[in-house]
Scaffold this active site. Structure first.
Site, PDB file in Angstrom:
ATOM      1  N   GLU A   1     -11.110 -11.312  -6.029  1.00  0.00           N
ATOM      2  CA  GLU A   1      -9.687 -11.256  -5.675  1.00  0.00           C
ATOM      3  C   GLU A   1      -9.222 -12.484  -4.893  1.00  0.00           C
ATOM      4  OE1 GLU A   1      -8.907  -7.556  -3.638  1.00  0.00           O
ATOM      5  OE2 GLU A   1     -10.697  -7.690  -2.433  1.00  0.00           O
TER       6      GLU A   1
ATOM      7  N   HIS B   1       0.781  -1.231   0.000  1.00  0.00           N
ATOM      8  CA  HIS B   1       0.000   0.000   0.000  1.00  0.00           C
ATOM      9  C   HIS B   1       0.809   1.276   0.000  1.00  0.00           C
ATOM     10  CE1 HIS B   1      -3.215  -2.718  -0.002  1.00  0.00           C
ATOM     11  NE2 HIS B   1      -3.929  -1.723  -0.449  1.00  0.00           N
TER      12      HIS B   1
ATOM     13  N   CYS C   1      -9.157  -3.741 -11.584  1.00  0.00           N
ATOM     14  CA  CYS C   1      -8.728  -2.517 -10.905  1.00  0.00           C
ATOM     15  C   CYS C   1      -7.411  -2.734 -10.145  1.00  0.00           C
ATOM     16  CB  CYS C   1      -9.810  -2.007  -9.969  1.00  0.00           C
ATOM     17  SG  CYS C   1     -10.234  -3.163  -8.663  1.00  0.00           S
TER      18      CYS C   1
ATOM     19  N   ASP D   1      -4.512  -8.799  -5.008  1.00  0.00           N
ATOM     20  CA  ASP D   1      -4.819  -9.879  -4.076  1.00  0.00           C
ATOM     21  C   ASP D   1      -4.997 -11.209  -4.785  1.00  0.00           C
ATOM     22  OD1 ASP D   1      -4.720  -8.923  -1.413  1.00  0.00           O
ATOM     23  OD2 ASP D   1      -6.457  -7.674  -1.841  1.00  0.00           O
TER      24      ASP D   1
HETATM   25  C1  PEP Z   1      -6.424  -5.615  -5.519  1.00  0.00           C
HETATM   26  O1  PEP Z   1      -6.331  -6.440  -4.610  1.00  0.00           O
HETATM   27  O2  PEP Z   1      -6.000  -5.826  -6.681  1.00  0.00           O
HETATM   28  C2  PEP Z   1      -7.041  -4.314  -5.286  1.00  0.00           C
HETATM   29  C3  PEP Z   1      -7.325  -3.510  -6.290  1.00  0.00           C
HETATM   30  O3  PEP Z   1      -7.283  -3.940  -4.021  1.00  0.00           O
HETATM   31  P1  PEP Z   1      -6.143  -3.531  -2.964  1.00  0.00           P
HETATM   32  O4  PEP Z   1      -4.865  -3.327  -3.724  1.00  0.00           O
HETATM   33  O5  PEP Z   1      -6.620  -2.292  -2.305  1.00  0.00           O
HETATM   34  O6  PEP Z   1      -6.116  -4.705  -2.046  1.00  0.00           O
HETATM   35 MG    MG Z   2      -7.425  -6.188  -2.800  1.00  0.00          MG
END
Ligand code: PEP
Ligand code: MG
Length: 587
Positions: free
Chosen positions: A434, A193, A505, A458
């Protein structure tokens, strides 16, 4: 010392500046016994350290209030009140009277308190664990005479490059953007993150440096090359020139791409691809809306709650969502419900878990804390009045979760109606795909959800059993693994069979080679970080779907991630030649 420290490219851009070393970790405390005659002096020393910590917190609090606002500043008021707690200081004194040095006494008391708070069944108490940790670090640093580093304590305009072990989201949101021009961390990967947030803040960043904190003293002059993922310490004049030149070339390439940001994303054989933006902070909304994106494919709402002393109430959340919705004037805005836990700092410091990524996070936590979840759902239903809001649930593995979330959503609608508060009914509810479970059982969701959005960050992690934030596994985090490609293809096929919208995404969609693969796998909607919108549009406009499909079909037959990559790369290069926008570690 070897002057190049190599890590992982997390957010592009080249910046030069001085290192601001942040050691925001509880320091090691040596065991130290004091003789009876020094006890009073030691207690005095402890109180002086507490006073110094309070002065510092006061300054930080005032600055946070000026730069970020009262909610962000409140966290420091909480920390000030911890230092005013007579029970806490009394307990430290009693340990010192048993001949423990002040550092050890304070360390022990804070460890006891943090453990006690973390185990509490009272939500409010668990919320204080993060604050106790910050107080623990701050006072110990003063007692041990360590430099009193502070993430927000950087002189404005000083072009500081923040170097730290791991930047939690709560520290990241406190950063003074006018002072810090780049971020470098020892831990982390492209999909952790800190990397995602750095990209959305437009701050060049390198992660996974492993030992930069140990190798640097602080204040060295460095070049941070976020595009190729390294830090150059004390660069020579020639190196500085070379990096400055590259920075100019990169800026030109980006400016070139931005010129056609508003062009329609249509392939050469006439297929329209929808490109939306990922938005992490409401503050970015207006800028993201100018990236050429047609709406938001993922708003990560957890960044509204991390780094805060308390959860944002319904009104504050409503205002944040409304801001994003209005910035995108009528385009769809997909807002994901809180995805806290895992590598996102658990809000209010929920107990640490042995396996946080397999733990109590995302939809699991929200369903178990309906009071907290419903505040968000009500705010979303209200914000939906201002545009095309769609609600998305993270980390779904079973239909029961969707049904329970919908039940709560209906309850929220009834409550708002009773209250006489305007809101929108029938807001589309979709899910993130995911986990392998969600893919394999994708058909079981189709009657209950309005759309799928594939979270590849994920999905790769859970499919390959590779922790997305673990620097030691960065090379094994391969989104082009045949298993991942097949899962994506399966999701697209199920969605197509049932007429459901499906998009991606995750970070994959922002990288040209992978965006190419995704279009070939049948995706017609991608959500990418705002800066990547013009780049992905450029890819879309330069290829035909039939060509991408042929490439993806060949890739699906490959047996290893490396083979998949080879198939795709050869074709992408054939389509675009040696285009500048494909260079610099982007593909
Ligand atoms: C993902 O897991 O690809 C996603 C878009 O969500 P995050 O990166 O916030 O877990
Ligand atoms: Mg995710």
């Amino acid at each position: 010392m070897d002057r190049a420290i190599v890590g992982i490219s997390a957010s592009p851009g080249i910046v030069l500046g001085h290192v601001h070393l942040l050691r925001w970790e509880v320091p090691e405390v040596p065991h130290h016994i004091i003789p009876d005659e020094e006890v009073e002096r030691e207690i005095l020393r402890f109180h002086k350290a507490v006073e110094t910590a309070k002065e510092r917190l006061q300054q930080v609090c005032e600055r946070a209030e000026r730069h970020a606002g009262p909610e962000e500043a409140a966290i420091f008021e909480v920390q000030l009140s911890i230092l005013d707690d007579a029970e806490l200081t009394g307990r430290v004194e009693s340990y010192v009277r048993q001949n423990l040095g002040a550092e050890k006494a304070f360390d022990l008391v804070l460890l006891e308190w943090r453990q006690h708070f973390a185990r509490s069944t009272v939500h409010m108490m668990r919320e204080r664990v993060g604050d106790l940790t910050d107080v623990h670090i701050r006072v110990l640093s003063i007692l041990l005479g360590l430099p009193d580093h502070d993430p927000v304590d950087v002189k404005k305009g000083s072009n500081a490059i923040l170097v730290t072990h791991d930047l939690t989201p709560s520290l990241t949101v406190q950063l003074d953007r006018e002072a810090i021009v780049g971020i470098a961390t020892d831990s982390g990967t492209r999909t952790s993150h800190v990397a995602i947030l750095a990209r959305s803040l437009g701050l060049p960043a390198v992660v996974g440096l492993r030992d930069a904190v140990a190798r640097l003293r602080g204040d060295e002059y460095v070049v941070l090359d976020g595009s190729s993922g390294m830090l150059i310490v004390n660069p020579s004049a020639a190196e500085i020139d070379a990096f400055r030149n590259r920075a100019v070339v990169e800026a030109q390439t980006e400016a070139e791409l931005i010129k056609s940001a508003d062009a329609e994303p249509i392939t050469t054989d006439g297929v329209r691809i929808t490109i939306r933006a990922n938005v992490d902070l409401p503050d970015e909304a207006e800028q993201a809306a100018h990236s050429g994106a047609e709406g938001v494919g993922l708003m990560r709402t957890e960044f509204l709650v991390v780094g805060r002393a308390s959860m944002p109430d319904e009104e504050e959340q409503y205002r944040s969502y409304k801001r994003v919705v209005e910035a995108f004037g009528g385009h769809p805005v997909v807002i994901r419900t809180f995805d806290v836990g895992g590598d996102k700092l658990p809000v209010g410091g929920y107990p640490t878990e042995a396996n946080p990524f397999l733990g109590w996070r995302a939809i699991r936590m929200c369903l178990d804390e309906p009071a907290l979840f419903k505040v968000q759902l009500r705010a979303l239903l209200r914000a939906a009045l201002h545009g095309d809001v769609r609600i998305m649930l993270p980390l779904v593995v079973t239909l029961d979760e969707v049904r329970e979330a919908r039940r709560l959503l209906d309850e929220c609608a009834a409550e708002l109606s009773e209250r006489g508060t305007p809101f929108k009914r029938d807001v589309p509810l979709g899910i993130m795909i995911e986990t392998p479970a969600a893919v394999i059982a994708a058909d079981s969701f189709v009657d209950d959800v309005a759309f799928f959005s594939i979270g590849t960050n994920d999905l790769v992690q859970y499919t390959l059993a590779v922790d997305r934030g673990n620097v030691n596994l960065a090379g094994r985090f391969t989104p082009l693994h045949p298993a991942v490609l097949r899962l994506i293809k399966r999701t697209v096929d199920v969605a197509a069979q049932h007429g459901l919208e499906v998009s991606v995404c995750g970070e994959m969609a922002s990288q040209p080679l992978m965006a190419f693969a995704l279009i070939g796998l049948g995706l017609r909607s991608l959500s990418v970080n705002p800066r990547a919108v013009p780049l992905v549009k450029r890819i879309v406009r330069g290829l035909s779907v039939s060509f991408a499909t042929e490439a993806a079909t060949a890739a699906l037959q490959a047996r290893t991630a490396a083979d998949v990559e080879r198939h795709l790369r050869v074709r992408l290069l054939a389509a675009f030649g040696d285009a500048a926008f494909l260079r610099d570690g982007v593909i």
